[in-house]
Design a protein around this motif. Structure first.
Motif, PDB file in Angstrom:
ATOM      1  N   ARG A  39       0.829  -1.206   0.000  1.00  0.00           N
ATOM      2  CA  ARG A  39       0.000   0.000   0.000  1.00  0.00           C
ATOM      3  C   ARG A  39       0.864   1.256   0.000  1.00  0.00           C
ATOM      4  NH1 ARG A  39      -3.298  -3.064   3.504  1.00  0.00           N
ATOM      5  NH2 ARG A  39      -2.335  -2.095   5.322  1.00  0.00           N
ATOM      6  N   GLU A  42       2.265   1.759  -3.502  1.00  0.00           N
ATOM      7  CA  GLU A  42       1.227   2.276  -4.399  1.00  0.00           C
ATOM      8  C   GLU A  42       0.975   3.762  -4.136  1.00  0.00           C
ATOM      9  OE1 GLU A  42      -2.285  -0.109  -4.018  1.00  0.00           O
ATOM     10  OE2 GLU A  42      -1.237  -1.938  -4.613  1.00  0.00           O
ATOM     11  N   ALA A  43       0.962   4.155  -2.863  1.00  0.00           N
ATOM     12  CA  ALA A  43       0.750   5.555  -2.513  1.00  0.00           C
ATOM     13  C   ALA A  43       1.906   6.416  -3.004  1.00  0.00           C
ATOM     14  CB  ALA A  43       0.574   5.705  -1.005  1.00  0.00           C
ATOM     15  N   LYS A  45       3.861   5.810  -5.581  1.00  0.00           N
ATOM     16  CA  LYS A  45       3.774   5.908  -7.045  1.00  0.00           C
ATOM     17  C   LYS A  45       2.686   6.901  -7.441  1.00  0.00           C
ATOM     18  CE  LYS A  45       3.127   3.269 -11.246  1.00  0.00           C
ATOM     19  NZ  LYS A  45       2.910   1.976 -11.859  1.00  0.00           N
ATOM     20  N   ALA A  46       1.526   6.823  -6.805  1.00  0.00           N
ATOM     21  CA  ALA A  46       0.437   7.750  -7.104  1.00  0.00           C
ATOM     22  C   ALA A  46       0.855   9.185  -6.798  1.00  0.00           C
ATOM     23  CB  ALA A  46      -0.804   7.373  -6.314  1.00  0.00           C
ATOM     24  N   SER A  47       1.585   9.377  -5.717  1.00  0.00           N
ATOM     25  CA  SER A  47       2.062  10.703  -5.354  1.00  0.00           C
ATOM     26  C   SER A  47       3.055  11.233  -6.388  1.00  0.00           C
ATOM     27  CB  SER A  47       2.717  10.659  -3.976  1.00  0.00           C
ATOM     28  OG  SER A  47       3.320  11.891  -3.678  1.00  0.00           O
ATOM     29  N   ILE A  49       3.218  10.413  -9.538  1.00  0.00           N
ATOM     30  CA  ILE A  49       2.473  10.712 -10.763  1.00  0.00           C
ATOM     31  C   ILE A  49       1.717  12.023 -10.605  1.00  0.00           C
ATOM     32  CG2 ILE A  49       0.555   9.953 -12.223  1.00  0.00           C
ATOM     33  CD1 ILE A  49       1.527   7.066 -11.731  1.00  0.00           C
ATOM     34  N   ALA A  50       1.083  12.221  -9.447  1.00  0.00           N
ATOM     35  CA  ALA A  50       0.305  13.437  -9.211  1.00  0.00           C
ATOM     36  C   ALA A  50       1.193  14.681  -9.172  1.00  0.00           C
ATOM     37  CB  ALA A  50      -0.473  13.308  -7.904  1.00  0.00           C
ATOM     38  N   ASN A  51       2.400  14.554  -8.611  1.00  0.00           N
ATOM     39  CA  ASN A  51       3.314  15.696  -8.497  1.00  0.00           C
ATOM     40  C   ASN A  51       4.145  15.914  -9.750  1.00  0.00           C
ATOM     41  OD1 ASN A  51       2.423  16.153  -5.893  1.00  0.00           O
ATOM     42  ND2 ASN A  51       4.001  14.844  -5.000  1.00  0.00           N
ATOM     43  N   LEU A  55       9.344   8.704 -11.917  1.00  0.00           N
ATOM     44  CA  LEU A  55       9.142   7.461 -11.169  1.00  0.00           C
ATOM     45  C   LEU A  55      10.474   6.761 -10.957  1.00  0.00           C
ATOM     46  CD1 LEU A  55       6.000   6.045 -13.009  1.00  0.00           C
ATOM     47  CD2 LEU A  55       6.077   7.220 -10.814  1.00  0.00           C
ATOM     48  N   GLN A  59       9.114   1.472 -10.223  1.00  0.00           N
ATOM     49  CA  GLN A  59       7.737   1.920 -10.420  1.00  0.00           C
ATOM     50  C   GLN A  59       7.370   2.028 -11.896  1.00  0.00           C
ATOM     51  OE1 GLN A  59       8.096   5.588  -8.272  1.00  0.00           O
ATOM     52  NE2 GLN A  59       7.178   4.733  -6.425  1.00  0.00           N
ATOM     53  N   THR A  61       6.111   1.118 -15.423  1.00  0.00           N
ATOM     54  CA  THR A  61       5.208   0.083 -15.917  1.00  0.00           C
ATOM     55  C   THR A  61       5.018   0.149 -17.418  1.00  0.00           C
ATOM     56  OG1 THR A  61       3.316   1.524 -15.518  1.00  0.00           O
ATOM     57  CG2 THR A  61       3.911  -0.013 -13.762  1.00  0.00           C
TER      58      THR A  61
END
Length: 126
Positions: A39, A42-43, A45-47, A49-51, A55, A59, A61
C-alpha cells in the motif's frame, strides 16, 4: 466415562489450536507487513504521478519497443501476401501435416518430413 470424554475434548481442542498455528507458521505478521508495504509503494507511485516527479525504476510500468510506446502496424502488400501463401502451400506440400489422436486422447500433429514443427525463427536441431 465422562472423564474420558472430557479428556478427549481437551486433547482435540489443543491439537486443533496447534494445527492452526502450524498452518499459519507464525507468518500473519509478515503478511500484514507485506500488505502495508505494498500500500505504501502504491501511494508513493500515485504521489509521484500526481506531483509530476519521475518514477523510480521499480515503479516503471510502460513497455517500449525501440524507444517508442507504440508500434506502427504497416499493412502488408499484395506481393507479400502472395509470397506468404506460396510459402504456406510449399510447406504443406513438403510436410503434409496430419492430426492424430494418441492413446491418451490428445490430438497431435504428425509431419511427413523432419523439423516441420519448427518455424523459420526456431532452428533448434538444424
Amino acid at each position: 466415562m465422562r472423564v474420558l470424554i472430557a479428556i478427549s475434548i481437551v486433547v482435540a481442542s489443543v491439537s486443533s489450536a496447534s494445527a492452526q498455528f502450524a498452518m499459519d507458521h507464525g507468518h500473519a505478521a509478515d503478511a500484514a507487513s507485506a500488505a502495508r508495504s505494498a500500500r505504501a509503494a502504491e501511494a508513493a507511485k500515485a504521489s509521484a504521478i500526481a506531483n509530476g516527479t519521475p518514477l523510480l525504476a521499480s515503479q516503471q510500468t510502460n513497455f517500449y519497443v525501440g524507444g517508442q510506446g507504440t508500434i506502427k502496424v504497416v499493412p502488408r502488400t499484395a506481393e507479400e501476401l502472395k509470397a506468404d501463401e506460396a510459402g504456406q502451400a510449399a510447406w504443406k506440400a513438403r510436410c503434409r501435416p496430419v492430426v492424430v489422436e494418441d492413446s491418451e486422447g490428445l490430438r497431435r500433429v504428425k509431419y511427413a518430413e523432419r523439423d516441420c514443427d519448427l518455424s523459420r525463427f526456431n532452428t533448434a536441431g538444424n
